[in-house]
Design a protein around this motif. Structure first.
Motif, PDB file in Angstrom:
ATOM      1  N   SER A   1       4.285   3.641   7.077  1.00 31.07           N
ATOM      2  CA  SER A   1       4.604   4.939   6.495  1.00 31.07           C
ATOM      3  C   SER A   1       3.750   5.991   7.177  1.00 31.07           C
ATOM      4  O   SER A   1       2.620   5.710   7.600  1.00 31.07           O
ATOM      5  N   VAL A   2       4.286   7.217   7.271  1.00 32.08           N
ATOM      6  CA  VAL A   2       3.552   8.322   7.879  1.00 32.08           C
ATOM      7  C   VAL A   2       3.442   9.444   6.863  1.00 32.08           C
ATOM      8  O   VAL A   2       4.431   9.813   6.213  1.00 32.08           O
ATOM      9  N   PHE A   3       2.234   9.993   6.727  1.00 33.06           N
ATOM     10  CA  PHE A   3       1.959  11.019   5.738  1.00 33.06           C
ATOM     11  C   PHE A   3       1.364  12.256   6.403  1.00 33.06           C
ATOM     12  O   PHE A   3       0.658  12.160   7.410  1.00 33.06           O
TER      13      PHE A   3
ATOM     14  N   THR B   1       0.822  -1.204   0.000  1.00 35.27           N
ATOM     15  CA  THR B   1       0.000   0.000   0.000  1.00 35.27           C
ATOM     16  C   THR B   1       0.855   1.253   0.000  1.00 35.27           C
ATOM     17  O   THR B   1       1.808   1.376   0.777  1.00 35.27           O
ATOM     18  N   ARG B   2       0.496   2.203  -0.844  1.00 36.98           N
ATOM     19  CA  ARG B   2       1.124   3.521  -0.854  1.00 36.98           C
ATOM     20  C   ARG B   2       0.018   4.549  -1.032  1.00 36.98           C
ATOM     21  O   ARG B   2      -0.913   4.344  -1.816  1.00 36.98           O
ATOM     22  N   LEU B   3       0.111   5.659  -0.319  1.00 32.93           N
ATOM     23  CA  LEU B   3      -0.859   6.734  -0.459  1.00 32.93           C
ATOM     24  C   LEU B   3      -0.291   7.789  -1.403  1.00 32.93           C
ATOM     25  O   LEU B   3       0.846   8.215  -1.251  1.00 32.93           O
TER      26      LEU B   3
ATOM     27  N   ILE C   1      -4.169  13.614   1.313  1.00 27.17           N
ATOM     28  CA  ILE C   1      -2.735  13.395   1.465  1.00 27.17           C
ATOM     29  C   ILE C   1      -1.945  14.511   0.776  1.00 27.17           C
ATOM     30  O   ILE C   1      -2.218  14.856  -0.373  1.00 27.17           O
ATOM     31  N   GLU C   2      -0.946  15.074   1.496  1.00 25.85           N
ATOM     32  CA  GLU C   2      -0.117  16.143   0.943  1.00 25.85           C
ATOM     33  C   GLU C   2       1.323  15.708   0.693  1.00 25.85           C
ATOM     34  O   GLU C   2       1.915  16.073  -0.317  1.00 25.85           O
ATOM     35  N   ARG C   3       1.914  14.945   1.606  1.00 22.55           N
ATOM     36  CA  ARG C   3       3.297  14.508   1.392  1.00 22.55           C
ATOM     37  C   ARG C   3       3.637  13.377   2.349  1.00 22.55           C
ATOM     38  O   ARG C   3       2.953  13.153   3.344  1.00 22.55           O
ATOM     39  N   THR C   4       4.732  12.685   2.028  1.00 20.40           N
ATOM     40  CA  THR C   4       5.246  11.614   2.889  1.00 20.40           C
ATOM     41  C   THR C   4       6.164  12.223   3.937  1.00 20.40           C
ATOM     42  O   THR C   4       7.056  13.008   3.623  1.00 20.40           O
ATOM     43  N   LEU C   5       5.957  11.844   5.195  1.00 19.10           N
ATOM     44  CA  LEU C   5       6.804  12.321   6.281  1.00 19.10           C
ATOM     45  C   LEU C   5       7.913  11.337   6.624  1.00 19.10           C
ATOM     46  O   LEU C   5       9.044  11.743   6.898  1.00 19.10           O
ATOM     47  N   SER C   6       7.594  10.045   6.620  1.00 19.40           N
ATOM     48  CA  SER C   6       8.611   9.039   6.933  1.00 19.40           C
ATOM     49  C   SER C   6       8.150   7.688   6.412  1.00 19.40           C
ATOM     50  O   SER C   6       6.956   7.448   6.232  1.00 19.40           O
TER      51      SER C   6
ATOM     52  N   HIS D   1      -4.025  20.333   9.686  1.00 20.70           N
ATOM     53  CA  HIS D   1      -3.172  19.213   9.305  1.00 20.70           C
ATOM     54  C   HIS D   1      -3.286  18.061  10.307  1.00 20.70           C
ATOM     55  O   HIS D   1      -3.508  18.282  11.501  1.00 20.70           O
ATOM     56  N   VAL D   2      -3.112  16.858   9.797  1.00 24.03           N
ATOM     57  CA  VAL D   2      -3.019  15.666  10.625  1.00 24.03           C
ATOM     58  C   VAL D   2      -1.883  14.809  10.072  1.00 24.03           C
ATOM     59  O   VAL D   2      -1.381  15.043   8.970  1.00 24.03           O
ATOM     60  N   ALA D   3      -1.477  13.824  10.852  1.00 19.48           N
ATOM     61  CA  ALA D   3      -0.511  12.825  10.392  1.00 19.48           C
ATOM     62  C   ALA D   3      -1.235  11.491  10.296  1.00 19.48           C
ATOM     63  O   ALA D   3      -1.991  11.127  11.201  1.00 19.48           O
ATOM     64  N   ILE D   4      -1.035  10.785   9.200  1.00 19.18           N
ATOM     65  CA  ILE D   4      -1.674   9.491   8.998  1.00 19.18           C
ATOM     66  C   ILE D   4      -0.599   8.417   8.938  1.00 19.18           C
ATOM     67  O   ILE D   4       0.298   8.463   8.097  1.00 19.18           O
ATOM     68  N   LYS D   5      -0.697   7.455   9.845  1.00 21.14           N
ATOM     69  CA  LYS D   5       0.235   6.330   9.888  1.00 21.14           C
ATOM     70  C   LYS D   5      -0.448   5.110   9.276  1.00 21.14           C
ATOM     71  O   LYS D   5      -1.526   4.712   9.708  1.00 21.14           O
ATOM     72  N   LEU D   6       0.177   4.540   8.272  1.00 20.57           N
ATOM     73  CA  LEU D   6      -0.401   3.444   7.516  1.00 20.57           C
ATOM     74  C   LEU D   6       0.434   2.189   7.672  1.00 20.57           C
ATOM     75  O   LEU D   6       1.667   2.237   7.559  1.00 20.57           O
TER      76      LEU D   6
END
Length: 209
Positions: A27-29, A2-4, A16-21, A39-44
């Protein structure tokens, strides 16, 4: 796997705006709430063709447990969801700043007074977690985020909490979810008992780290 993608909307409300890590399993976006604008952070949890259910269960268990934690030094969990391909995800507060691992890489050892303050703030979060029956099995500099506040001050936010220990009030009877896997922990900060087994660890694991 999976990739966002940038511009993708998750759960009908997070763009989704960008990849953080990117880690070995997650992965965190950075994303923005399409209606509220913050803004929020999404961990997948990145799914393989046949993702192990145990890994997904641990991931969801961690989200449920962390959502109950309160305090100035805990990264808040705001929401949970599932990607279209079935991969679980968790929505967290977005933090400005950098983790202490990166801080040390950039600037070297901290002044003693600053280091003590960071450790005390981390202890505040970890103590609150222990009171709820949650054991952090992967405490290390990269899981201590030095977040910049709106007034310009900085404070530690502990991230990467695991799932409740067996028999806790948050997840009673969940012996299979008593701790995060040692495979995702960091040997340099692991207590000796973690090297032998991931079940049955307790608060002393965090004290060691």
């Amino acid at each position: 796997m999976t990739r966002l993608a940038r511009g993708e909307v998750i759960s009908g409300k997070y763009r989704i705006e960008r990849t953080l890590s990117e880690g070995s399993a997650t992965s965190v976006f950075q994303a923005r709430h399409v209606d509220l604008g913050h803004h929020v952070a999404i961990k997948l949890l990145r799914a393989e063709p046949a993702p192990p259910s145990a890994a997904a269960d641990r991931f969801r268990g961690a989200a449920r447990a962390s959502s109950r934690l309160q305090g100035a030094h805990v990264c808040r969990v705001l929401d949970v969801g599932t990607h279209l391909d079935g991969a679980p995800l968790v929505v967290m507060e977005y933090l400005e700043g950098l983790h202490l691992g990166r801080e040390l890489e950039l600037h070297g050892p901290m002044a003693v007074a600053v280091a003590v303050r960071c450790v005390l703030e981390a202890c505040d979060a970890v103590g609150a977690a222990h009171a709820c029956g949650i054991i952090h099995t992967d405490l290390k500099p990269s899981n201590l985020f030095w977040a910049t506040q709106p007034d310009g001050s900085r404070q530690i936010k502990v991230i990467g909490f695991g799932v409740p220990k067996a028999g806790s009030a948050l997840d009673p009877g969940s012996a299979a979810l008593s701790a995060t896997s040692s495979a995702v922990s960091s040997p340099a900060y692991m207590a000796p008992e973690q090297l032998d087994a991931t079940q049955g660890v307790d608060e002393r694991t965090a004290v060691w780290a």
